[in-house]
Motif scaffolding. Structure first.
Motif, PDB file in Angstrom:
ATOM      1  N   THR A 215      -7.262  12.822 -29.322  1.00  0.00           N
ATOM      2  CA  THR A 215      -5.770  13.187 -29.164  1.00  0.00           C
ATOM      3  C   THR A 215      -5.444  14.528 -28.520  1.00  0.00           C
TER       4      THR A 215
ATOM      5  N   GLU B 280      -8.503   4.938 -28.440  1.00  0.00           N
ATOM      6  CA  GLU B 280      -9.798   4.786 -29.078  1.00  0.00           C
ATOM      7  C   GLU B 280     -10.873   4.848 -28.020  1.00  0.00           C
TER       8      GLU B 280
ATOM      9  N   ALA C 156      -1.530  12.872 -36.781  1.00  0.00           N
ATOM     10  CA  ALA C 156      -2.649  11.586 -36.885  1.00  0.00           C
ATOM     11  C   ALA C 156      -2.755  11.386 -38.485  1.00  0.00           C
TER      12      ALA C 156
ATOM     13  N   TYR D 290     -11.563   7.896 -31.975  1.00  0.00           N
ATOM     14  CA  TYR D 290     -10.388   8.212 -31.414  1.00  0.00           C
ATOM     15  C   TYR D 290     -10.070   9.792 -31.081  1.00  0.00           C
TER      16      TYR D 290
ATOM     17  N   ALA E  93      -6.190   3.872 -36.031  1.00  0.00           N
ATOM     18  CA  ALA E  93      -7.387   4.140 -36.523  1.00  0.00           C
ATOM     19  C   ALA E  93      -7.329   3.281 -37.902  1.00  0.00           C
TER      20      ALA E  93
ATOM     21  N   ILE F 104     -11.088  10.554 -35.985  1.00  0.00           N
ATOM     22  CA  ILE F 104      -9.975  11.107 -34.989  1.00  0.00           C
ATOM     23  C   ILE F 104     -10.288  12.613 -34.531  1.00  0.00           C
TER      24      ILE F 104
ATOM     25  N   ALA G  50      -2.866   7.460 -32.473  1.00  0.00           N
ATOM     26  CA  ALA G  50      -4.294   7.193 -32.728  1.00  0.00           C
ATOM     27  C   ALA G  50      -4.378   7.078 -34.480  1.00  0.00           C
TER      28      ALA G  50
END
Length: 416
Positions: free
Chosen positions: A383, A373, A18, A381, A412, A160, A408
């Motif tokens: 994951t 999201e 990410a 967000y 983001a 995230i 993500a």
């Protein structure tokens, strides 16, 4: 400096991917982790070799994610397992393919994968904050504004959560992300152990009669109350001092736990030692092996491992030392039936903390599948294992982690 464009909480495979994905857009990214070093759990995967992904088609990968895999179709359309392979190859981490489509680094060392991810983070200018524990999310007017740590507040319009589940808490996976998600209004579905060894109190297990025997490509089925198979897996199996382990057992564990949660005291699994042969074919093979000058155990010695053969003969009430020519039709039928459908009572699996994957998590109808999201809190967000998604062993869970992390991270960074 405590202001960024994107904050990623958790430096596992999903979190590092990410951070990379977000940083590739040119945005400033903070990667925060409670551990001293990145990828602590990742170092343990694949027996320390890291089964980094799987080469199969997207449809086949998703079919190997029994826990809500279909939710991931949109994410896979943006970043797939082939993109994971390309990422590592282009960043100096060559991979090799083994059985069942599993991919490993050619070094056979997980640290190669961890180093590849972390070095990419550093080359993109990701700001890394180790040994920093996030205490809570910062939110205002329905939107995330950053995170509060044990030291200072870090601010960003996009956060995230890549904190993982609750397996192996020594790696930092202590379920913090569920608490953060719940504080943002999210529902956490029931958490349960999956990809977990199966515990049995059968006498032969407690007496360690088969302990240490490893079997290749058997079929293990989970049976319901009517003794009908609800799932079957053809893979390797290991008999242990507590029950069953190996890929076949691990793949059955989530189904075992779901039946146990329905109030059943125990669950039956069924072992087929010769899944590629019909009952008739196996009986024909045994008849061909019978030699009138040999004992049963010697005549059938090529059939399977000696300890297992002796065990099955005992279960079939056949004297292993009797002349093979004395075997009658009923003896053969009993033996073949046991070899094709031996039932074992399972009492439980290992707890979440000692399992490979956490089942359950953040409820998926509260997450936008295209971006990952939150539908409830702008700029938040989620994951990987934090989501209510779980796959089988074989590179499927880590593939989901990389895919959701990459998607993500990109959204983001571009979402404001």
């Amino acid at each position: 400096m405590n202001k960024f464009d994107v904050i990623v909480v958790g430096a596992g495979p999903s979190g590092m991917m990410a951070a990379i994905s977000a940083a590739e857009t040119g945005k400033s990214v903070a990667l925060i982790d409670k551990n001293k070093k990145v990828g602590k759990k990742l170092l343990m995967t694949g027996g320390g070799r890291c089964n980094v992904t799987n080469s199969r088609s997207v449809d086949e990968i998703i079919s190997n994610v029994p826990g809500n895999g279909r939710f991931l179709y949109s994410a896979f359309s943006q970043f797939s397992n082939q993109d994971i392979i390309s990422f590592f190859e282009s960043n100096g981490v060559p991979l090799k393919e083994e059985d069942h489509g599993r991919l490993f680094p050619t070094t056979d060392k997980s640290k190669t994968i961890v180093a590849g991810l972390f070095n990419k983070c550093l080359s993109l200018g990701v700001h890394y904050f180790p040994q920093t524990t996030v205490q809570s999310l910062l939110m205002e007017n329905g939107a995330v504004t950053g995170v509060r740590t044990d030291e200072i507040d870090y601010l960003a319009p996009a956060v995230i959560l890549s904190t993982g589940g609750k397996t192996y808490p020594s790696t930092g996976a202590t379920g913090d992300g569920y608490k953060f998600a719940a504080s943002a209004g999210h529902t956490i579905t029931r958490l349960f152990a999956t990809e977990s060894a199966l515990i049995s109190h059968e006498n032969f297990i407690q007496d360690k009669i088969l302990q240490g025997i490893s079997l290749r490509e058997i079929e293990l089925s989970v049976l319901n109350k009517k003794e009908k198979a609800i799932v079957k897996h053809q893979h390797d199996l290991l008999f242990t001092h507590f029950g069953l382990s190996g890929p076949a057992a691990l793949r059955c564990s989530s189904f075992v736990n779901k039946l146990l949660d329905k109030g059943e005291n125990e669950v039956l699994v069924q072992l087929d030692l010769f899944p590629d042969q019909s009952t008739g074919q196996l009986k024909h093979e045994i008849l061909a092996l019978i030699d009138s000058h040999k004992s049963v155990k010697n005549a059938l010695s090529s059939l399977t491992q000696e300890r297992l053969l002796l065990f099955m003969l005992n279960q079939a009430e056949i004297d292993a030392d009797q002349p093979a020519k004395q075997l009658n039709g009923k003896d053969l039928d009993r033996l073949v039936s046991l070899l094709k459908s031996y039932k074992i009572r399972i009492d439980s699996t290992f707890p979440i903390e000692k399992s490979f994957v956490t089942g359950g998590g953040v409820k998926l109808n509260e997450i936008v599948p295209q971006s990952l999201e939150s539908k409830l809190t702008q700029g938040l967000y989620m994951t990987g294992e934090l989501l209510d998604i779980n796959g089988y062993t074989g590179g499927y869970n880590i593939t989901c982690a990389f895919v959701t992390g990459a998607v993500a991270g990109r959204h983001a960074a571009q979402g404001y």
